[in-house]
Scaffold this active site. Structure first.
Site, PDB file in Angstrom:
ATOM      1  N   ARG A 211       0.851  -1.205   0.000  1.00  0.00           N
ATOM      2  CA  ARG A 211       0.000   0.000   0.000  1.00  0.00           C
ATOM      3  C   ARG A 211       0.880   1.246   0.000  1.00  0.00           C
ATOM      4  NH1 ARG A 211      -1.578   0.056   6.472  1.00  0.00           N
ATOM      5  NH2 ARG A 211       0.178   1.391   7.029  1.00  0.00           N
ATOM      6  N   GLY A 212       0.241   2.399   0.048  1.00  0.00           N
ATOM      7  CA  GLY A 212       0.933   3.673   0.253  1.00  0.00           C
ATOM      8  C   GLY A 212       1.996   3.947  -0.798  1.00  0.00           C
ATOM      9  N   ASP A 232       5.918  -7.483   1.200  1.00  0.00           N
ATOM     10  CA  ASP A 232       5.314  -6.862   2.394  1.00  0.00           C
ATOM     11  C   ASP A 232       5.133  -7.948   3.456  1.00  0.00           C
ATOM     12  OD1 ASP A 232       3.651  -5.115   4.191  1.00  0.00           O
ATOM     13  OD2 ASP A 232       3.678  -3.816   2.427  1.00  0.00           O
ATOM     14  N   ASP A 255       8.573 -10.699   6.131  1.00  0.00           N
ATOM     15  CA  ASP A 255       8.958  -9.630   7.050  1.00  0.00           C
ATOM     16  C   ASP A 255      10.426  -9.309   6.781  1.00  0.00           C
ATOM     17  OD1 ASP A 255       9.839  -8.113   9.237  1.00  0.00           O
ATOM     18  OD2 ASP A 255       8.300  -8.985  10.542  1.00  0.00           O
ATOM     19  N   ASN A 279      11.623   0.535   0.908  1.00  0.00           N
ATOM     20  CA  ASN A 279      10.574   1.510   1.228  1.00  0.00           C
ATOM     21  C   ASN A 279       9.858   1.192   2.539  1.00  0.00           C
ATOM     22  OD1 ASN A 279       8.101   3.394   0.546  1.00  0.00           O
ATOM     23  ND2 ASN A 279       7.264   1.344   0.831  1.00  0.00           N
ATOM     24  N   ALA A 280       9.853  -0.090   2.960  1.00  0.00           N
ATOM     25  CA  ALA A 280       9.109  -0.480   4.167  1.00  0.00           C
ATOM     26  C   ALA A 280       9.555   0.396   5.333  1.00  0.00           C
ATOM     27  CB  ALA A 280       9.366  -1.948   4.493  1.00  0.00           C
ATOM     28  N   ASN A 290       9.071   8.668  27.509  1.00  0.00           N
ATOM     29  CA  ASN A 290       7.989   7.676  27.589  1.00  0.00           C
ATOM     30  C   ASN A 290       8.194   6.495  26.651  1.00  0.00           C
ATOM     31  OD1 ASN A 290       6.654   9.522  29.253  1.00  0.00           O
ATOM     32  ND2 ASN A 290       5.752  10.547  27.475  1.00  0.00           N
ATOM     33  N   TYR A 344      12.318   7.212  15.158  1.00  0.00           N
ATOM     34  CA  TYR A 344      12.090   7.283  13.708  1.00  0.00           C
ATOM     35  C   TYR A 344      13.131   8.191  13.041  1.00  0.00           C
ATOM     36  CZ  TYR A 344       9.459   8.125   9.358  1.00  0.00           C
ATOM     37  OH  TYR A 344       9.063   8.230   8.049  1.00  0.00           O
ATOM     38  N   LYS A 348      15.961   7.277  10.228  1.00  0.00           N
ATOM     39  CA  LYS A 348      15.964   7.888   8.897  1.00  0.00           C
ATOM     40  C   LYS A 348      17.248   8.682   8.649  1.00  0.00           C
ATOM     41  CE  LYS A 348      12.005   6.323   7.480  1.00  0.00           C
ATOM     42  NZ  LYS A 348      11.958   5.358   6.372  1.00  0.00           N
TER      43      LYS A 348
HETATM   44  P1  NAD Z   1       2.547   2.914   5.006  1.00  0.00           P
HETATM   45  O1  NAD Z   1       2.431   2.595   6.457  1.00  0.00           O
HETATM   46  O2  NAD Z   1       1.302   3.290   4.275  1.00  0.00           O
HETATM   47  O3  NAD Z   1       3.215   1.695   4.240  1.00  0.00           O
HETATM   48  C1  NAD Z   1       4.361   1.040   4.734  1.00  0.00           C
HETATM   49  C2  NAD Z   1       4.346  -0.399   4.261  1.00  0.00           C
HETATM   50  O4  NAD Z   1       5.515  -1.045   4.798  1.00  0.00           O
HETATM   51  C3  NAD Z   1       3.124  -1.151   4.782  1.00  0.00           C
HETATM   52  O5  NAD Z   1       2.492  -1.848   3.722  1.00  0.00           O
HETATM   53  C4  NAD Z   1       3.717  -2.115   5.807  1.00  0.00           C
HETATM   54  O6  NAD Z   1       3.004  -3.331   5.941  1.00  0.00           O
HETATM   55  C5  NAD Z   1       5.119  -2.330   5.258  1.00  0.00           C
HETATM   56  N1  NAD Z   1       6.028  -2.826   6.284  1.00  0.00           N
HETATM   57  C6  NAD Z   1       6.145  -2.398   7.558  1.00  0.00           C
HETATM   58  N2  NAD Z   1       7.026  -3.167   8.238  1.00  0.00           N
HETATM   59  C7  NAD Z   1       7.481  -4.097   7.370  1.00  0.00           C
HETATM   60  C8  NAD Z   1       8.385  -5.190   7.470  1.00  0.00           C
HETATM   61  N3  NAD Z   1       8.986  -5.475   8.641  1.00  0.00           N
HETATM   62  N4  NAD Z   1       8.618  -5.957   6.394  1.00  0.00           N
HETATM   63  C9  NAD Z   1       7.981  -5.693   5.215  1.00  0.00           C
HETATM   64  N5  NAD Z   1       7.103  -4.672   5.062  1.00  0.00           N
HETATM   65  C10 NAD Z   1       6.846  -3.892   6.120  1.00  0.00           C
HETATM   66  O7  NAD Z   1       3.663   4.044   4.908  1.00  0.00           O
HETATM   67  P2  NAD Z   1       3.991   5.072   3.725  1.00  0.00           P
HETATM   68  O8  NAD Z   1       3.463   6.391   4.125  1.00  0.00           O
HETATM   69  O9  NAD Z   1       3.631   4.507   2.409  1.00  0.00           O
HETATM   70  O10 NAD Z   1       5.585   5.157   3.901  1.00  0.00           O
HETATM   71  C11 NAD Z   1       6.502   4.432   3.080  1.00  0.00           C
HETATM   72  C12 NAD Z   1       7.911   4.863   3.460  1.00  0.00           C
HETATM   73  O11 NAD Z   1       8.060   6.271   3.308  1.00  0.00           O
HETATM   74  C13 NAD Z   1       8.296   4.555   4.901  1.00  0.00           C
HETATM   75  O12 NAD Z   1       9.660   4.176   4.964  1.00  0.00           O
HETATM   76  C14 NAD Z   1       8.094   5.878   5.597  1.00  0.00           C
HETATM   77  O13 NAD Z   1       8.876   6.001   6.762  1.00  0.00           O
HETATM   78  C15 NAD Z   1       8.525   6.844   4.520  1.00  0.00           C
HETATM   79  N6  NAD Z   1       8.011   8.203   4.664  1.00  0.00           N
HETATM   80  C16 NAD Z   1       6.684   8.467   4.516  1.00  0.00           C
HETATM   81  C17 NAD Z   1       6.244   9.781   4.647  1.00  0.00           C
HETATM   82  C18 NAD Z   1       4.793  10.149   4.458  1.00  0.00           C
HETATM   83  O14 NAD Z   1       4.491  11.340   4.540  1.00  0.00           O
HETATM   84  N7  NAD Z   1       3.889   9.228   4.193  1.00  0.00           N
HETATM   85  C19 NAD Z   1       7.142  10.790   4.952  1.00  0.00           C
HETATM   86  C20 NAD Z   1       8.476  10.474   5.103  1.00  0.00           C
HETATM   87  C21 NAD Z   1       8.899   9.186   4.945  1.00  0.00           C
END
Ligand code: NAD
Length: 439
Positions: A211-212, A232, A255, A279-280, A290, A344, A348
């Site tokens: 997704r995403g 995923d 995973d 990307n995960a 906390n 986080y 990053k």
């Molecule tokens: P999202 O949560 O919608 O999607 C992340 C996906 O990664 C999910 O499908 C999840 O199941 C998968 N995932 C998580 N842990 C995993 C694992 N251990 N093994 C395999 N897959 C795994 O997030 P997104 O918004 O699409 O973000 C994607 C990337 O972009 C991430 O690395 C996030 O940190 C980064 N990011 C996103 C944003 C934003 O604004 N959305 C901003 C900065 C960085």
């Protein structure tokens, strides 16, 4: 998830009201779609002073298929050759080139200033070339109407390696990328048979692709001709299968933190891998006081440690072939820091360290480039879960006054992934609309 404010300001009463109240007026951004022109008008080729690169740059720009000209009433793009700028006095040539025409740039226009790397031996040249960075970042903040401004630094005599990057920056593919400084090495680009499908014959694997942003990356790489494997977690298997099926891609429920993740990936791509997209990612926000150890550990493990482990293993085993591309995912949180995100942001920022250190060695030892995207506020489930006021601040606090879309990160990834992007190595490119955070 939708940006209702952006929609509202696109209507006549919305425009009237927001102008009266002095509220941000985000311009709708044009994204790339097949069959539409890259730029909605001519591209101005300007030169600051007398440059030895004029002819080579002209040839390169013409090869992009854009309508390149020295004069136009309403240009959709401007490329300023500032490679000859080497003193504060010659810096005035940049002002002289752009000042008379900048107002004529069409909405959603593109400005690219082409410079060279600041010299380690000539501090006058270094001052003048570094000055271009402040210039570009300021112009990006004032230009408005959805236009973007970038600084592209090329290694001496390496303009020929800039083709894929100019195509990216001078097109709607870079709609949400602004205020960036991109430095190219002198590596010769691999030839591209067909710019419509530059990844034809290549195999790509995207983690977190159910997704995403990951699903969008998988979709854009498939559009560009790659055979794609979507990875995923097993818990997301149904969504993963749906995404993969939609793209004609393979699904790999796994995973990424598993001990045998690299072997399982290698087994899923028996012919090897050309593009590996890490990307995960997850968030487990809490202020440090906390934050239990398990929230710290899981974020660092998914976002950083697994990236290091799988990258090392897949490079060493030769699974990532010569000419390969590794793209990791940082975040502006890793540059600016964020309240409640010590785990986080650390993970990053770690990605940025990984990319800068590994990129030159991966190129020398394996013929592979390593780069990162650093997304800002992108409209996904991750950001939809952010509390309203923080969400609105994140969305608006950038030069384009809006959030980006997953496709913006995907297009940037696809540019890194191109065979013609060999000279793009060790870069952290923010896809953040020139966010005020981390600026
Ligand atoms: P999202 O949560 O919608 O999607 C992340 C996906 O990664 C999910 O499908 C999840 O199941 C998968 N995932 C998580 N842990 C995993 C694992 N251990 N093994 C395999 N897959 C795994 O997030 P997104 O918004 O699409 O973000 C994607 C990337 O972009 C991430 O690395 C996030 O940190 C980064 N990011 C996103 C944003 C934003 O604004 N959305 C901003 C900065 C960085």
């Amino acid at each position: 998830m939708a940006d209702r404010y952006l929609h509202f300001t696109g209507t006549a009463p919305g425009r009237f009201l927001t102008r009266r109240l002095g509220l941000p007026q985000p311009a709708p951004l044009r994204r790339w779609s097949p069959g539409t022109p890259s730029l909605d008008g001519p591209l101005l080729h300007l030169t600051a002073g007398k440059s030895a690169a004029t002819e080579e740059l002209a040839a390169l720009l013409t090869a992009t298929g854009l309508d390149v000209t020295a004069r136009a009433e309403r240009p959709a793009g401007m490329v300023v050759d500032a490679t000859a700028v080497d003193t504060p006095r010659t810096l005035a040539d940049v002002h002289a080139a752009l000042h008379p025409v900048i107002r004529s740039l069409a909405p959603g226009g593109r400005v690219v200033v082409v410079g060279v790397r600041p010299s380690a031996d000539d501090h006058h040249q270094a001052a003048a070339q570094q000055a271009l960075e402040g210039f570009v970042r300021s112009l990006g903040k004032e230009i408005g109407r959805g236009a973007t401004v970038q600084l592209l630094r090329v290694a001496p005599d390496a303009l020929a390696s800039a083709g894929s990057t100019l195509r990216f920056l001078l097109s709607p593919r870079s709609a949400y990328v602004s205020g960036q400084v991109i430095e190219l090495t002198s590596a010769a680009p691999d030839p591209v048979a067909d710019w419509e499908v530059p990844l034809a014959g290549r195999t790509a694997l995207v983690t977190g692709a159910a997704r995403g942003i990951g699903a969008s990356v998988a979709s854009v790489l498939a559009r560009d001709g790659a055979r794609v494997v979507c990875l995923d977690v097993p818990q997301a298997k149904d969504e993963l299968t749906r995404t993969a099926d939609r793209l004609g891609a393979a699904a790999l429920p796994l995973d990424i933190t598993a001990d045998d993740a690299a072997e399982r990936i290698a087994a899923a791509v028996p012919g090897g891998l050309d593009v590996l997209v890490h990307n995960a990612g997850i968030t487990r926000d809490r202020r440090l006081a906390n934050m239990p150890a398990d929230r710290w550990a899981s974020v660092v493990d998914v976002n950083l440690d697994s990236v290091l482990r799988t990258t090392d293993a897949l490079l060493e085993a030769g699974t990532v072939r010569r000419g390969g591309r590794i793209v990791a995912t940082a975040s502006i949180a890793g540059i600016a820091g964020n309240n409640g995100q010590t785990n986080y942001a650390a993970s990053k920022a770690g990605i940025i360290g990984l990319v800068r250190s590994l990129a030159p060695r991966a190129a020398a030892d394996h013929g592979v480039t390593v780069n990162a995207v650093a997304p800002g506020f992108i409209e996904t489930k991750m950001t939809a879960a952010v509390p309203l006021f923080i969400r609105e601040a994140g969305r608006r606090m950038n030069s384009l006054s809006q959030g980006g879309l997953p496709v913006d990160v995907a297009e940037t990834t696809a540019w890194f992934a191109q065979p013609a992007s060999t000279a793009v190595n060790g870069q952290i490119v923010r896809v953040c609309g020139q966010s005020l955070l981390g600026a």
